[in-house]
Design an enzyme around this catalytic site. Structure first.
Site, short mmCIF file in Angstrom:
data_model
loop_
_atom_site.label_atom_id
_atom_site.label_comp_id
_atom_site.label_asym_id
_atom_site.label_seq_id
_atom_site.Cartn_x
_atom_site.Cartn_y
_atom_site.Cartn_z
N ASP A 118 -14.90 5.69 12.28
CA ASP A 118 -13.69 5.15 11.65
C ASP A 118 -12.44 5.24 12.53
O ASP A 118 -11.60 4.35 12.47
CB ASP A 118 -13.42 5.88 10.32
CG ASP A 118 -12.46 5.12 9.41
OD1 ASP A 118 -12.69 3.91 9.18
OD2 ASP A 118 -11.49 5.73 8.93
N HIS A 125 -8.06 2.45 14.63
CA HIS A 125 -9.02 2.35 13.52
C HIS A 125 -10.33 1.80 14.09
O HIS A 125 -10.68 0.65 13.85
CB HIS A 125 -8.43 1.42 12.45
CG HIS A 125 -9.17 1.42 11.15
ND1 HIS A 125 -9.08 0.38 10.25
CD2 HIS A 125 -10.01 2.31 10.57
CE1 HIS A 125 -9.82 0.64 9.18
NE2 HIS A 125 -10.40 1.81 9.36
N LYS A 160 -6.29 8.68 7.29
CA LYS A 160 -5.41 7.54 7.58
C LYS A 160 -3.98 8.02 7.82
O LYS A 160 -3.28 7.46 8.65
CB LYS A 160 -5.45 6.54 6.42
CG LYS A 160 -6.85 6.04 6.12
CD LYS A 160 -7.46 5.34 7.32
CE LYS A 160 -8.95 5.24 7.16
NZ LYS A 160 -9.57 4.04 7.65
N SER A 217 -11.04 -2.29 7.10
CA SER A 217 -11.73 -1.48 6.11
C SER A 217 -12.86 -2.28 5.46
O SER A 217 -12.66 -3.43 5.09
CB SER A 217 -10.74 -1.02 5.05
OG SER A 217 -9.71 -0.28 5.65
N CYS A 242 -15.53 -3.50 6.73
CA CYS A 242 -16.00 -4.64 7.52
C CYS A 242 -17.06 -4.25 8.55
O CYS A 242 -17.29 -4.98 9.52
CB CYS A 242 -14.84 -5.34 8.19
SG CYS A 242 -13.79 -6.19 7.00
N TYR A 288 -7.63 9.79 -4.77
CA TYR A 288 -8.63 9.02 -4.02
C TYR A 288 -8.53 9.27 -2.51
O TYR A 288 -7.43 9.26 -1.95
CB TYR A 288 -8.48 7.50 -4.30
CG TYR A 288 -9.25 6.71 -3.28
CD1 TYR A 288 -10.65 6.63 -3.37
CD2 TYR A 288 -8.63 6.14 -2.17
CE1 TYR A 288 -11.37 5.98 -2.38
CE2 TYR A 288 -9.36 5.49 -1.19
CZ TYR A 288 -10.73 5.42 -1.29
OH TYR A 288 -11.46 4.80 -0.32
N ARG A 326 -7.21 2.80 -1.58
CA ARG A 326 -5.88 2.97 -1.00
C ARG A 326 -4.89 2.04 -1.69
O ARG A 326 -5.25 0.98 -2.18
CB ARG A 326 -5.90 2.68 0.51
CG ARG A 326 -6.51 3.78 1.35
CD ARG A 326 -6.45 3.46 2.83
NE ARG A 326 -7.28 2.33 3.16
CZ ARG A 326 -6.85 1.09 3.37
NH1 ARG A 326 -5.56 0.80 3.30
NH2 ARG A 326 -7.69 0.12 3.66
N ARG A 381 -17.71 5.91 -2.47
CA ARG A 381 -17.78 6.47 -1.11
C ARG A 381 -18.68 7.69 -1.05
O ARG A 381 -18.88 8.39 -2.05
CB ARG A 381 -16.37 6.89 -0.67
CG ARG A 381 -15.38 5.75 -0.54
CD ARG A 381 -15.27 5.28 0.87
NE ARG A 381 -14.60 3.99 0.99
CZ ARG A 381 -14.38 3.40 2.16
NH1 ARG A 381 -14.74 3.98 3.29
NH2 ARG A 381 -13.82 2.21 2.21
#
Ligand code: GTP
Ligand code: SPV
Ligand code: MN
Length: 601
Positions: free
Chosen positions: A294, A245, A225, A267, A269, A216, A86, A385
């Protein structure tokens, strides 16, 4: 460039499912007039369509087919090396006034930004196919569910959206033909994947998103998002719910008593890992199930928060994923998975740092170059990912499709902090919990471009995702609290505290069950805790540590607080609030004073 490919011509019966809604048709015509694609492909989400797009993507080198025996029906995509995460500095909230976007967002005046983007989009799809993707966010029968349409010139986006959202006919049906129905307009074009012409722009008042110059995930899967969090949080405030989130998990005791918990970690974590946790042997009979990994959309039902996962798949961090750390994720990505930016082995398998077993003697790295264990470069990008349908998850919660959602007993906030923050503690009440979320900090990760490992305030893990003024967001949380007669308890966790040797003090992953168990005990009013200045802290004997191979002094260290560190932490809270320039609600300023006063007692 690997993502950019010429137009494709589908056979009859593929790509021609035009929706009936006139507002959608008009909008698509407008975008086509501007971008000038060679043709328009109307997606319906069918298997036949998917097979055709995969075949075309293989021919055009957008995808590489993986070894069918090792990872059936799975593919590798490599994004442009300049385009792997991002881009927060190029993400904009375009509201009529700067105040509405607030002190934490990049802002641009909408008309100005529309003009700039339209100039960039002029003729941008010449020679390419323009795909129109109808999708819904949320279970098919939920009141919270939103309809979106994404226009894109990337097949990778179409294939990913089919995994990540409920896509196709289900959305066309849900929208119906009312030209005034609410739906999100998303436009994406790769342009020439030039980082200087990369913008992710949100127009909350218009329920619209325009993303250019990237291929991406987080920048281009506009459902995620952009819609579910940035536009979602704006709509949630207006409509009286929460878009967060957060992962959502179910935890069931040996006796069959079940609680649901939502947790906000920034993100990279630990949300996906926590959502799929396998309890250690000592907890035999306990079960953790995943609702979401998420994003949580939560509404008030019967005085409680009730959560749905708006997504249909997981776009998860690959490096570090193994049978040791996250067996459920490994099982989920063994088949029907779209990988991005991992390494390719000579036998067509995928590999990444932290995968079980020895590294391959030779592989092709995420950039497409030869790689051996002696190479200095990483084989997989740190933010590589997987996109995998949630149906692949062996511990998918049975109520994941339930429209009303699942009742939330506890909310957890947690950052990546090598010091200061103890393993777990509980807020005294709702507003104190909102304060814990609002002052949360975490070390930056590879999920966004920029420096990694720098501690920054990331309120509720929403710093990059809140679609309006952060002060109003805090106020919205406080207002929601007033309407809850049975509010969830609020906790803070930190899996990442380090000892003097700079190693993690806590083993994490499955052993996080021990923390979760204490949280459930607190919800059941059976868990012990001591009152501390920062909240309710467990003593070592309050946490079930049986069979855990960690020295007692480490346990005492992670469960404890260091007053010197907290002095700095408090100053950090104050600096952060001051940096927001007067938007922080009174209630939270008061919380800070009370916290400081408790340290002085
Ligand atoms: P996003 O998809 O970016 O929102 O990330 P996420 O919050 O879902 O994070 P994820 O679960 O993918 O974990 C990110 C990284 O943290 C991975 O490299 C994990 O191996 C690591 N991680 C997750 N949980 C733990 C834990 O309990 N302890 C430690 N030490 N590392 C963890
Ligand atoms: C995150 O960065 O929080 C993610 C990955 O979940 S992305 O979809 O790229 O934003
Ligand atoms: Mn995330």
């Amino acid at each position: 460039m690997r993502n950019i490919a010429p137009a494709i011509s589908p056979p009859a019966g593929i790509g021609d499912r035009k929706p009936a809604n006139q507002a959608v048709l008009d909008w698509v015509q407008d975008v086509a007039k501007l971008t000038q694609p060679a043709n328009i492909f109307w997606c319906d989400g069918s298997d036949r369509e998917n097979a055709f797009l995969i075949e075309q993507s293989l021919q055009q080198n957008v995808l590489i087919k993986l070894n069918e025996k090792k990872v059936p029906r799975s593919y590798l995509h490599r994004s442009n090396p300049n385009d792997v995460a991002r881009v927060e500095q190029f993400t904009f909230i375009c509201t009529p006034t700067k105040e509405e976007a607030g002190p934490t967002n990049n802002w641009s005046e909408p008309a100005e930004m529309y003009l700039k983007l339209q100039t960039m989009l002029k003729g941008a799809m010449r020679g390419r196919t323009m795909f129109v993707i109808p999708y819904i966010m949320g279970p098919a029968d939920s009141l919270l569910t939103k309809v979106g349409f994404e226009i894109t010139d990337s097949k990778y986006v179409v294939l990913s959206m089919r995994i990540m959202t409920r896509m196709g006919d289900v959305a066309i049906k849900r929208l119906g033909d009312d030209a005034n129905a609410e739906w999100n307009r998303g436009v994406h074009s790769l342009l020439d994947v030039d980082p200087t012409r990369r913008f992710i722009c949100h127009f909350p008042q218009d329920n619209a998103i325009i993303s250019v110059g990237s291929g991406y995930g987080g920048n281009v899967l506009l459902s995620k998002k952009c819609l579910a969090l940035r536009i979602g949080s704006y709509l949630a405030r207006k409509q009286g719910w929460l878009a967060e989130h957060m992962l959502i998990l179910g935890v069931e005791s040996r006796e069959g008593k079940k609680h649901y918990v939502a947790a906000a970690f920034p993100s990279a974590c630990g949300k996906t890992n926590f959502a799929m946790l396998i309890p250690p042997k000592h907890f035999a009979g306990w079960k953790v199930t995943t609702v979401g990994d998420d994003i949580a959309w939560m509404q008030i039902r019967d005085g409680r928060l009730s959560a749905v996962n708006p997504e249909n798949g997981y776009f998860g961090v690959v490096p570090g994923t193994s049978y040791k750390s996250n067996p459920n994720a490994m099982k989920s990505i063994e088949h029907d998975t779209l990988y991005t930016n991992v390494a390719l082995t000579d036998d067509g398998d995928v590999w990444w740092e932290g995968k079980d077993g020895a590294p391959p003697a030779h592989a092709i790295d995420w950039r497409g170059n030869d790689w051996t264990p002696d190479s200095k470069e990483k084989a997989a990008h740190p933010n590589s990912r997987f996109a995998t349908p949630m149906g692949n998850n062996p511990v998918l919660d049975p109520d994941v499709e339930k429209g009303e959602g699942v009742p939330i007993s506890a909310i957890i906030f947690g950052g990546r902090r090598s010091d200061t923050m103890p393993l777990v503690f509980q807020a005294f009440d709702w507003n104190h919990g909102v304060y814990l979320g609002a002052t949360m900090a975490s070390e930056t990760t590879a999920a966004a471009t920029g420096a990694v490992g720098q501690v920054r305030r990331d309120p509720m893990a929403m710093l990059p995702f809140c679609g309006y003024n952060i002060g109003d967001y805090f106020r919205h949380w406080i207002e929601i609290g007033k309407r809850l007669t049975n509010p969830p308890l609020i906790f803070n966790v930190n899996w990442f505290r380090k000892g003097k040797d700079r190693k993690f003090l806590w083993p994490g992953f499955g052993d996080n069950m021990r923390v979760l168990k204490w949280i459930i005990d607190r919800c059941e009013k059976s868990g012990g805790a001591v009152e501390s200045p920062i909240g309710w802290l467990p003593s070592p004997h309050d946490v079930d540590l049986a069979d855990l191979d960690v020295e007692h002094k480490c346990i005492v260290e992670i469960l404890g607080i260091d007053h010197e560190e907290w002095k700095k932490e408090l100053a950090g809270h104050q600096n952060f609030f001051e940096s927001l320039g007067g938007v922080v609600p009174e209630e939270l300023l008061k919380q800070r004073e009370q916290l400081a006063a408790r340290f002085k007692q």
